[in-house]
Write a protein that holds these residues in place. Sequence first.
Motif, PDB file in Angstrom:
ATOM      1  N   ARG A 139      11.914   0.728  -5.983  1.00  0.00           N
ATOM      2  CA  ARG A 139      10.730   1.586  -6.107  1.00  0.00           C
ATOM      3  C   ARG A 139       9.513   0.677  -6.252  1.00  0.00           C
ATOM      4  O   ARG A 139       9.606  -0.413  -6.826  1.00  0.00           O
ATOM      5  CB  ARG A 139      10.845   2.510  -7.315  1.00  0.00           C
ATOM      6  CG  ARG A 139      11.993   3.519  -7.218  1.00  0.00           C
ATOM      7  CD  ARG A 139      12.027   4.426  -8.445  1.00  0.00           C
ATOM      8  NE  ARG A 139      13.220   5.260  -8.470  1.00  0.00           N
ATOM      9  CZ  ARG A 139      13.322   6.447  -7.889  1.00  0.00           C
ATOM     10  NH1 ARG A 139      12.271   6.937  -7.236  1.00  0.00           N
ATOM     11  NH2 ARG A 139      14.431   7.151  -7.967  1.00  0.00           N
ATOM     12  N   LYS A 140       8.396   1.150  -5.742  1.00  0.00           N
ATOM     13  CA  LYS A 140       7.193   0.331  -5.828  1.00  0.00           C
ATOM     14  C   LYS A 140       5.985   1.202  -6.128  1.00  0.00           C
ATOM     15  O   LYS A 140       5.971   2.418  -5.906  1.00  0.00           O
ATOM     16  CB  LYS A 140       6.986  -0.435  -4.524  1.00  0.00           C
ATOM     17  CG  LYS A 140       6.473   0.431  -3.361  1.00  0.00           C
ATOM     18  CD  LYS A 140       6.112  -0.398  -2.143  1.00  0.00           C
ATOM     19  CE  LYS A 140       5.400   0.459  -1.091  1.00  0.00           C
ATOM     20  NZ  LYS A 140       4.977  -0.324   0.085  1.00  0.00           N
ATOM     21  N   THR A 141       4.975   0.560  -6.666  1.00  0.00           N
ATOM     22  CA  THR A 141       3.661   1.161  -6.831  1.00  0.00           C
ATOM     23  C   THR A 141       2.658   0.186  -6.217  1.00  0.00           C
ATOM     24  O   THR A 141       3.044  -0.807  -5.588  1.00  0.00           O
ATOM     25  CB  THR A 141       3.335   1.395  -8.318  1.00  0.00           C
ATOM     26  OG1 THR A 141       3.201   0.115  -8.961  1.00  0.00           O
ATOM     27  CG2 THR A 141       4.434   2.196  -9.000  1.00  0.00           C
ATOM     28  N   ALA A 142       1.387   0.446  -6.451  1.00  0.00           N
ATOM     29  CA  ALA A 142       0.362  -0.459  -5.930  1.00  0.00           C
ATOM     30  C   ALA A 142       0.308  -1.769  -6.699  1.00  0.00           C
ATOM     31  O   ALA A 142      -0.353  -2.727  -6.262  1.00  0.00           O
ATOM     32  CB  ALA A 142      -0.999   0.231  -5.964  1.00  0.00           C
ATOM     33  N   THR A 143       1.048  -1.816  -7.824  1.00  0.00           N
ATOM     34  CA  THR A 143       0.989  -3.030  -8.655  1.00  0.00           C
ATOM     35  C   THR A 143       2.350  -3.598  -9.032  1.00  0.00           C
ATOM     36  O   THR A 143       2.420  -4.667  -9.638  1.00  0.00           O
ATOM     37  CB  THR A 143       0.225  -2.737  -9.963  1.00  0.00           C
ATOM     38  OG1 THR A 143       0.882  -1.669 -10.663  1.00  0.00           O
ATOM     39  CG2 THR A 143      -1.216  -2.350  -9.679  1.00  0.00           C
ATOM     40  N   SER A 144       3.457  -2.895  -8.696  1.00  0.00           N
ATOM     41  CA  SER A 144       4.766  -3.373  -9.160  1.00  0.00           C
ATOM     42  C   SER A 144       5.862  -3.094  -8.151  1.00  0.00           C
ATOM     43  O   SER A 144       5.767  -2.183  -7.323  1.00  0.00           O
ATOM     44  CB  SER A 144       5.130  -2.711 -10.497  1.00  0.00           C
ATOM     45  OG  SER A 144       5.315  -1.317 -10.313  1.00  0.00           O
ATOM     46  N   LEU A 145       6.921  -3.905  -8.245  1.00  0.00           N
ATOM     47  CA  LEU A 145       8.129  -3.754  -7.427  1.00  0.00           C
ATOM     48  C   LEU A 145       9.331  -3.802  -8.360  1.00  0.00           C
ATOM     49  O   LEU A 145       9.488  -4.772  -9.112  1.00  0.00           O
ATOM     50  CB  LEU A 145       8.221  -4.872  -6.392  1.00  0.00           C
ATOM     51  CG  LEU A 145       9.536  -4.992  -5.609  1.00  0.00           C
ATOM     52  CD1 LEU A 145       9.756  -3.763  -4.745  1.00  0.00           C
ATOM     53  CD2 LEU A 145       9.539  -6.257  -4.755  1.00  0.00           C
ATOM     54  N   THR A 146      10.163  -2.756  -8.335  1.00  0.00           N
ATOM     55  CA  THR A 146      11.300  -2.666  -9.248  1.00  0.00           C
ATOM     56  C   THR A 146      12.581  -2.413  -8.466  1.00  0.00           C
ATOM     57  O   THR A 146      12.679  -1.431  -7.715  1.00  0.00           O
ATOM     58  CB  THR A 146      11.106  -1.529 -10.272  1.00  0.00           C
ATOM     59  OG1 THR A 146       9.864  -1.713 -10.950  1.00  0.00           O
ATOM     60  CG2 THR A 146      12.248  -1.516 -11.273  1.00  0.00           C
ATOM     61  N   LEU A 147      13.558  -3.295  -8.648  1.00  0.00           N
ATOM     62  CA  LEU A 147      14.873  -3.082  -8.028  1.00  0.00           C
ATOM     63  C   LEU A 147      15.632  -2.010  -8.796  1.00  0.00           C
ATOM     64  O   LEU A 147      15.563  -1.932 -10.024  1.00  0.00           O
ATOM     65  CB  LEU A 147      15.687  -4.375  -8.047  1.00  0.00           C
ATOM     66  CG  LEU A 147      15.346  -5.438  -7.024  1.00  0.00           C
ATOM     67  CD1 LEU A 147      16.177  -6.683  -7.290  1.00  0.00           C
ATOM     68  CD2 LEU A 147      15.585  -4.938  -5.606  1.00  0.00           C
ATOM     69  N   SER A 182      15.397 -13.156   2.875  1.00  0.00           N
ATOM     70  CA  SER A 182      14.453 -12.367   2.080  1.00  0.00           C
ATOM     71  C   SER A 182      13.635 -11.453   2.977  1.00  0.00           C
ATOM     72  O   SER A 182      13.590 -11.618   4.210  1.00  0.00           O
ATOM     73  CB  SER A 182      13.517 -13.286   1.289  1.00  0.00           C
ATOM     74  OG  SER A 182      12.724 -14.073   2.161  1.00  0.00           O
ATOM     75  N   ILE A 183      12.978 -10.491   2.329  1.00  0.00           N
ATOM     76  CA  ILE A 183      12.088  -9.576   3.039  1.00  0.00           C
ATOM     77  C   ILE A 183      10.960  -9.203   2.085  1.00  0.00           C
ATOM     78  O   ILE A 183      11.176  -8.999   0.885  1.00  0.00           O
ATOM     79  CB  ILE A 183      12.849  -8.332   3.538  1.00  0.00           C
ATOM     80  CG1 ILE A 183      11.979  -7.496   4.475  1.00  0.00           C
ATOM     81  CG2 ILE A 183      13.393  -7.509   2.377  1.00  0.00           C
ATOM     82  CD1 ILE A 183      12.761  -6.429   5.237  1.00  0.00           C
ATOM     83  N   SER A 184       9.760  -9.152   2.580  1.00  0.00           N
ATOM     84  CA  SER A 184       8.608  -8.854   1.735  1.00  0.00           C
ATOM     85  C   SER A 184       8.364  -7.352   1.652  1.00  0.00           C
ATOM     86  O   SER A 184       8.708  -6.599   2.571  1.00  0.00           O
ATOM     87  CB  SER A 184       7.358  -9.554   2.277  1.00  0.00           C
ATOM     88  OG  SER A 184       7.058  -9.079   3.585  1.00  0.00           O
ATOM     89  N   VAL A 185       7.787  -6.937   0.523  1.00  0.00           N
ATOM     90  CA  VAL A 185       7.460  -5.535   0.284  1.00  0.00           C
ATOM     91  C   VAL A 185       5.984  -5.458  -0.062  1.00  0.00           C
ATOM     92  O   VAL A 185       5.536  -6.045  -1.055  1.00  0.00           O
ATOM     93  CB  VAL A 185       8.309  -4.948  -0.862  1.00  0.00           C
ATOM     94  CG1 VAL A 185       7.926  -3.493  -1.113  1.00  0.00           C
ATOM     95  CG2 VAL A 185       9.794  -5.067  -0.549  1.00  0.00           C
ATOM     96  N   SER A 186       5.223  -4.749   0.726  1.00  0.00           N
ATOM     97  CA  SER A 186       3.780  -4.630   0.492  1.00  0.00           C
ATOM     98  C   SER A 186       3.518  -3.627  -0.630  1.00  0.00           C
ATOM     99  O   SER A 186       3.989  -2.483  -0.577  1.00  0.00           O
ATOM    100  CB  SER A 186       3.068  -4.168   1.770  1.00  0.00           C
ATOM    101  OG  SER A 186       3.280  -5.095   2.815  1.00  0.00           O
ATOM    102  N   LEU A 187       2.753  -4.053  -1.631  1.00  0.00           N
ATOM    103  CA  LEU A 187       2.412  -3.169  -2.746  1.00  0.00           C
ATOM    104  C   LEU A 187       1.111  -2.436  -2.415  1.00  0.00           C
ATOM    105  O   LEU A 187       0.043  -2.717  -2.966  1.00  0.00           O
ATOM    106  CB  LEU A 187       2.275  -3.989  -4.032  1.00  0.00           C
ATOM    107  CG  LEU A 187       3.516  -4.780  -4.455  1.00  0.00           C
ATOM    108  CD1 LEU A 187       3.279  -5.474  -5.784  1.00  0.00           C
ATOM    109  CD2 LEU A 187       4.740  -3.873  -4.527  1.00  0.00           C
ATOM    110  N   ASP A 188       1.252  -1.483  -1.494  1.00  0.00           N
ATOM    111  CA  ASP A 188       0.066  -0.772  -1.017  1.00  0.00           C
ATOM    112  C   ASP A 188       0.057   0.702  -1.395  1.00  0.00           C
ATOM    113  O   ASP A 188      -0.920   1.408  -1.129  1.00  0.00           O
ATOM    114  CB  ASP A 188      -0.044  -0.911   0.504  1.00  0.00           C
ATOM    115  CG  ASP A 188       1.260  -0.510   1.199  1.00  0.00           C
ATOM    116  OD1 ASP A 188       2.195  -0.045   0.509  1.00  0.00           O
ATOM    117  OD2 ASP A 188       1.349  -0.670   2.435  1.00  0.00           O
ATOM    118  N   SER A 189       1.176   1.181  -2.011  1.00  0.00           N
ATOM    119  CA  SER A 189       1.262   2.601  -2.359  1.00  0.00           C
ATOM    120  C   SER A 189       2.479   2.815  -3.251  1.00  0.00           C
ATOM    121  O   SER A 189       3.252   1.884  -3.507  1.00  0.00           O
ATOM    122  CB  SER A 189       1.393   3.456  -1.093  1.00  0.00           C
ATOM    123  OG  SER A 189       2.581   3.105  -0.387  1.00  0.00           O
TER     124      SER A 189
END
Length: 262
Positions: free
Chosen positions: A129-137, A71-78
Amino acid sequence: MALRRITFDGATVSSKDDADINFHLSGLVVAGIIQGLGEELSVTAGNNTINFGSGYVQIYGRRIFVERNTSISVSLDSTASGFIVIDLNLANNTVTLLRLEAPTTFPTLIQNNLHTTVGRFQFPIARYRKTATSLTLETNFARSMIRPYTGLILEAEQRMMDYIHENTGPLLINPTQVSGNRFFYNISLFPSNLFFCLFHVRLENFAVFTFSGRHLVSASMQTLSYTWLNQNFTLTIEYTFDQMILYSSNTSHRVSTVEIWR
């Protein structure tokens, strides 16, 4: 110049030897997930983390095994678009799982030709794709696969059968113009393979003709004889500029069907 043993006891074999052979035996697929082994790097996302199932990846013949639950983490910072890549660096002899992001479009990947150079290749195994609040494959992201030869052979056979069904057999063509008993046909769809076609022409219930497309050359006019009620008539075949014109010497004998057998 010398001969170097590879598949021999006591031989010295380099990783480049194996990679070159793997690359060629795998159909020269630059990079891909090996189909049918493990979980083929199945991808899921949750808790700001992208997780992978087990599987094998091959990049220019170099093979990497990905363990289950990698696994790898994705920071929801932007807001950003990104890839998860397997980064193979031959110069450093390393392989790493990396997250690459860009604020507007997906980032550009480094993809050197590792068959000819000692470089670096980033193979994407997930896109998100990501935002400050979500992560979408990106579930529609098509990852390159390396398929077994059995599957490739079956697929090639199916393509061949589809081609045969689509490009051979009878094709009914309709006239583009009718003037009296003169029927005009546009056969420009068959300029390259007329020689391999047979034409089947029916004059209502009066006569049936079969002739080779080899007769339709340049600007030509030919006749075929037939008998009806003890009287002799002719079918005229005119051909010029991809147009075929058919008509009988008896104006009441009209063309009813034209088939091209390819």
